[in-house]
Scaffold this active site. Structure first.
Site, mmCIF file in Angstrom:
data_model
loop_
_atom_site.group_PDB
_atom_site.id
_atom_site.type_symbol
_atom_site.label_atom_id
_atom_site.label_comp_id
_atom_site.label_asym_id
_atom_site.label_seq_id
_atom_site.Cartn_x
_atom_site.Cartn_y
_atom_site.Cartn_z
ATOM 1 N N LYS A 2 0.871 -1.188 0.000
ATOM 2 C CA LYS A 2 0.000 0.000 0.000
ATOM 3 C C LYS A 2 0.896 1.222 0.000
ATOM 4 O O LYS A 2 2.018 1.175 0.511
ATOM 5 C CB LYS A 2 -0.882 0.014 1.253
ATOM 6 C CG LYS A 2 -2.117 0.869 1.123
ATOM 7 C CD LYS A 2 -3.223 0.111 0.424
ATOM 8 C CE LYS A 2 -4.521 0.831 0.451
ATOM 9 N NZ LYS A 2 -5.639 -0.078 0.175
HETATM 10 N N1 LIG Z 1 -11.120 2.168 -4.618
HETATM 11 C C1 LIG Z 1 -11.019 0.867 -4.420
HETATM 12 O O1 LIG Z 1 -11.021 0.081 -5.378
HETATM 13 C C2 LIG Z 1 -10.964 0.316 -3.041
HETATM 14 C C3 LIG Z 1 -11.146 1.102 -1.933
HETATM 15 N N2 LIG Z 1 -11.203 0.522 -0.696
HETATM 16 C C4 LIG Z 1 -11.431 1.327 0.495
HETATM 17 O O2 LIG Z 1 -12.712 1.953 0.410
HETATM 18 C C5 LIG Z 1 -12.685 3.204 1.106
HETATM 19 C C6 LIG Z 1 -13.143 4.295 0.170
HETATM 20 O O3 LIG Z 1 -12.273 4.344 -0.946
HETATM 21 P P1 LIG Z 1 -12.684 5.076 -2.316
HETATM 22 O O4 LIG Z 1 -14.149 5.052 -2.472
HETATM 23 O O5 LIG Z 1 -11.807 4.542 -3.352
HETATM 24 O O6 LIG Z 1 -12.210 6.570 -2.014
HETATM 25 P P2 LIG Z 1 -12.723 7.921 -2.679
HETATM 26 O O7 LIG Z 1 -11.651 8.895 -2.470
HETATM 27 O O8 LIG Z 1 -13.240 7.688 -4.039
HETATM 28 O O9 LIG Z 1 -13.988 8.301 -1.768
HETATM 29 C C7 LIG Z 1 -13.884 8.498 -0.399
HETATM 30 C C8 LIG Z 1 -15.225 8.965 0.121
HETATM 31 O O10 LIG Z 1 -15.168 9.045 1.534
HETATM 32 C C9 LIG Z 1 -15.714 10.294 1.918
HETATM 33 N N3 LIG Z 1 -15.206 10.708 3.210
HETATM 34 C C10 LIG Z 1 -13.976 11.157 3.541
HETATM 35 N N4 LIG Z 1 -13.939 11.479 4.838
HETATM 36 C C11 LIG Z 1 -15.178 11.247 5.328
HETATM 37 C C12 LIG Z 1 -15.782 11.376 6.585
HETATM 38 N N5 LIG Z 1 -15.072 11.853 7.624
HETATM 39 N N6 LIG Z 1 -17.081 11.033 6.738
HETATM 40 C C13 LIG Z 1 -17.788 10.572 5.692
HETATM 41 N N7 LIG Z 1 -17.282 10.394 4.469
HETATM 42 C C14 LIG Z 1 -15.994 10.736 4.298
HETATM 43 C C15 LIG Z 1 -15.333 11.240 0.798
HETATM 44 O O11 LIG Z 1 -16.101 12.425 0.806
HETATM 45 C C16 LIG Z 1 -15.624 10.354 -0.393
HETATM 46 O O12 LIG Z 1 -17.002 10.367 -0.672
HETATM 47 C C17 LIG Z 1 -11.258 3.362 1.631
HETATM 48 O O13 LIG Z 1 -11.201 2.847 2.939
HETATM 49 C C18 LIG Z 1 -10.454 2.472 0.694
HETATM 50 O O14 LIG Z 1 -9.247 2.024 1.266
HETATM 51 C C19 LIG Z 1 -11.076 -0.829 -0.516
HETATM 52 C C20 LIG Z 1 -10.886 -1.649 -1.583
HETATM 53 C C21 LIG Z 1 -10.723 -1.139 -2.920
HETATM 54 O O1 LIG Z 2 -6.871 -2.889 -6.794
HETATM 55 C C1 LIG Z 2 -5.865 -2.995 -6.111
HETATM 56 O O2 LIG Z 2 -4.815 -3.427 -6.509
HETATM 57 C C2 LIG Z 2 -5.854 -2.597 -4.644
HETATM 58 C C3 LIG Z 2 -7.110 -2.050 -4.105
HETATM 59 C C4 LIG Z 2 -6.880 -1.655 -2.684
HETATM 60 O O3 LIG Z 2 -6.043 -0.801 -2.405
HETATM 61 C C5 LIG Z 2 -7.586 -2.320 -1.625
HETATM 62 O O4 LIG Z 2 -8.179 -3.386 -1.861
HETATM 63 O O5 LIG Z 2 -7.571 -1.823 -0.491
#
Ligand SMILES: NC(=O)C1=CN([C@@H]2O[C@H](COP(=O)(O)OP(=O)(O)OC[C@H]3O[C@@H](n4cnc5c(N)ncnc54)[C@H](O)[C@@H]3O)[C@@H](O)[C@H]2O)C=CC1
Ligand SMILES: O=C(O)CCC(=O)C(=O)O
Length: 411
Positions: free
Chosen positions: A102
């Site tokens: 990461k």
């Molecule tokens: N993007 C991916 O493919 C993956 C993401 N994740 C996890 O999912 C979670 C979200 O990631 P993404 O959607 O990619 O990020 P992103 O950056 O696209 O969205 C993050 C969201 O969280 C919100 N946020 C931030 N602080 C906040 C708070 N204090 N209260 C409420 N909402 C808040 C933001 O406004 C935004 O809507 C993270 O924990 C990430 O590690 C896990 C697996 C894969």
């Molecule tokens: O798609 C990936 O390689 C990693 C996604 C990721 O950061 C996660 O699963 O938390």
């Protein structure tokens, strides 16, 4: 509890259930490599700004290390370490041939212009390009980053190593990204939730959902759950929270959020306090934003019957204990959100083969992988008499331990 302490505690509990040798246990916990770099860029106004970037490569026993890159002001070494470790167990739970890594940069992406973000990403890539690679470590998007960020990394990396689309996943489709990757984490959350509910004779239809986070993961999860007949009654993001007991119109909320850089001001529901969102009355709670949000201070007030961890490490171990006593079932992060890295794997395979799959195949294979990971986790729950988190941890840790021993870790 600090993210690293919490993740390591879960790992140690799994190691104990598996009866792992103590030397092997120690070796599995310690990261393979921790990288810290300073990234200085000229801002648009001509001043210089410095940011600290990290890449933690946790383990490569099962294959190249894999994991996202996060841009967020709270990025710090312990958290990146915890997230890298979670990736090692997650790729093993998904049974894809990867280890875990990461990365992140401590910055507020919303305060940087597009050209500043591009310069920062390119400088970060210059500093780590010789430590990542198609068969060593393959980054992807995480919080605060997206396909555009991956495109810049790909371009910068290619200046040093020749055109290498497989060095990152989650790229735009025009650059060799996979169809279905953008939706994959949210779609995986849907499949995992369906599998869990089916065990209790339920379907998505008619269930009331509350979702924290409306970015890549939260918005896709909300959209797909709504399509499957679920009622998403409250959502929050960093700008605020909105609630409608009759179900939010997700398509309209997405349009509003894109036009206003957040959900605040959406008129299709009532504005509510974001701090109380997690304790709203609902059937299924989906944290899809930050880590550590479900903790000993709010766990007792949670009313959901199921928690689906779309975010990484949203639940502290102390909260796990409180929720278990209340009978709340938690589908852990390393299983629930593994759809993203699973389709990243499909993307990497397509890049290496030079052959593009259609979206239907991507989604069908994702369902197969998610369903299998759920079934394998349940089998570990039965054989080790443990909850779903320990079922997933024992599954992942056991697979990594076996690979490590087979490769001859004792030198
Ligand atoms: N993007 C991916 O493919 C993956 C993401 N994740 C996890 O999912 C979670 C979200 O990631 P993404 O959607 O990619 O990020 P992103 O950056 O696209 O969205 C993050 C969201 O969280 C919100 N946020 C931030 N602080 C906040 C708070 N204090 N209260 C409420 N909402 C808040 C933001 O406004 C935004 O809507 C993270 O924990 C990430 O590690 C896990 C697996 C894969
Ligand atoms: O798609 C990936 O390689 C990693 C996604 C990721 O950061 C996660 O699963 O938390």
């Amino acid at each position: 509890m600090n993210a690293l302490a919490a993740t390591s505690r879960n790992f140690k509990q799994a190691a104990k259930l598996l009866g792992l040798d103590s030397k092997l246990e120690k070796s599995l916990l310690i990261p393979f490599r921790e990288i810290k770099v300073e990234c200085t860029i000229p801002k648009d106004d001509g001043t210089l700004a410095s940011y600290v970037g990290f890449r933690v490569q946790h383990d490569n026993a099962r294959g190249p290390m894999k994991g996202g890159i996060r841009y967020h002001h709270e990025v710090e070494p312990d958290e990146v370490n915890a997230l890298a470790q979670l990736m090692t167990w997650k790729t093993a739970v998904a049974n894809i041939p990867y280890g875990g890594a990461k990365g992140g940069i401590g910055c507020s992406p919303g305060d940087l212009s597009i050209s500043e973000l591009e310069r920062l990403t390119r400088v970060f890539t210059q500093k780590i390009h010789d430590l990542i690679g198609i068969h060593t470590d393959v980054p992807a998007p995480d919080m605060g980053t997206n396909g555009q960020t991956m495109a810049w990394i790909l371009d910068e990396y290619s200046k040093f190593h020749g055109y290498s689309p497989a060095v990152v996943t989650g790229k735009p489709v025009d650059l060799g990204g996979s169809l279905g990757r953008d939706a994959a984490t949210g779609r995986g959350v849907l499949f995992a939730t369906e599998a869990l509910l089916a065990e209790h004779g339920k379907t998505i239809a008619g269930q009331r959902f509350v979702i924290q986070g409306f970015g890549n993961v939260g918005s896709w999860a909300a959209q797909l759950i709504t399509e499957a007949g679920g009622k998403v009654i409250a959502i929050s993001d960093v700008t605020g929270a909105v609630k409608n007991v009759n179900g939010l119109d997700i398509a309209k909320l997405m349009k509003h959020s894109a036009e206003n850089r957040g959900i605040m001001g959406f008129e299709g529901g009532d504005a509510v306090d974001s701090n109380s969102l997690l304790t709203e009355e609902c059937d299924v709670l989906i944290p899809a934003a930050l880590g550590g949000v479900i903790n000993k201070d709010n766990a007792d007030d949670i009313k959901a019957k199921y928690i689906i961890e779309a975010a990484n490490h949203p639940t502290d171990p102390e909260a796990d204990e409180i929720l278990a006593k209340k009978g709340v079932l938690i589908l852990p992060d390393i299983l629930a959100n593994s759809g993203g890295v699973t389709v990243s794997y499909f993307e990497w395979v397509q890049n290496i083969q030079g052959f593009m799959w259609d979206e239907e195949k991507v989604n069908r294979e994702l369902k197969t992988y998610m369903t299998r990971a759920f079934r394998d986790t349940k089998e570990m729950c039965s054989s080790h008499h443990c909850d779903l988190r320990m079922g997933a941890f024992t599954l992942g840790v056991n697979r990594v331990a076996r690979a490590t021993v087979l490769r001859g870790w004792e030198a």
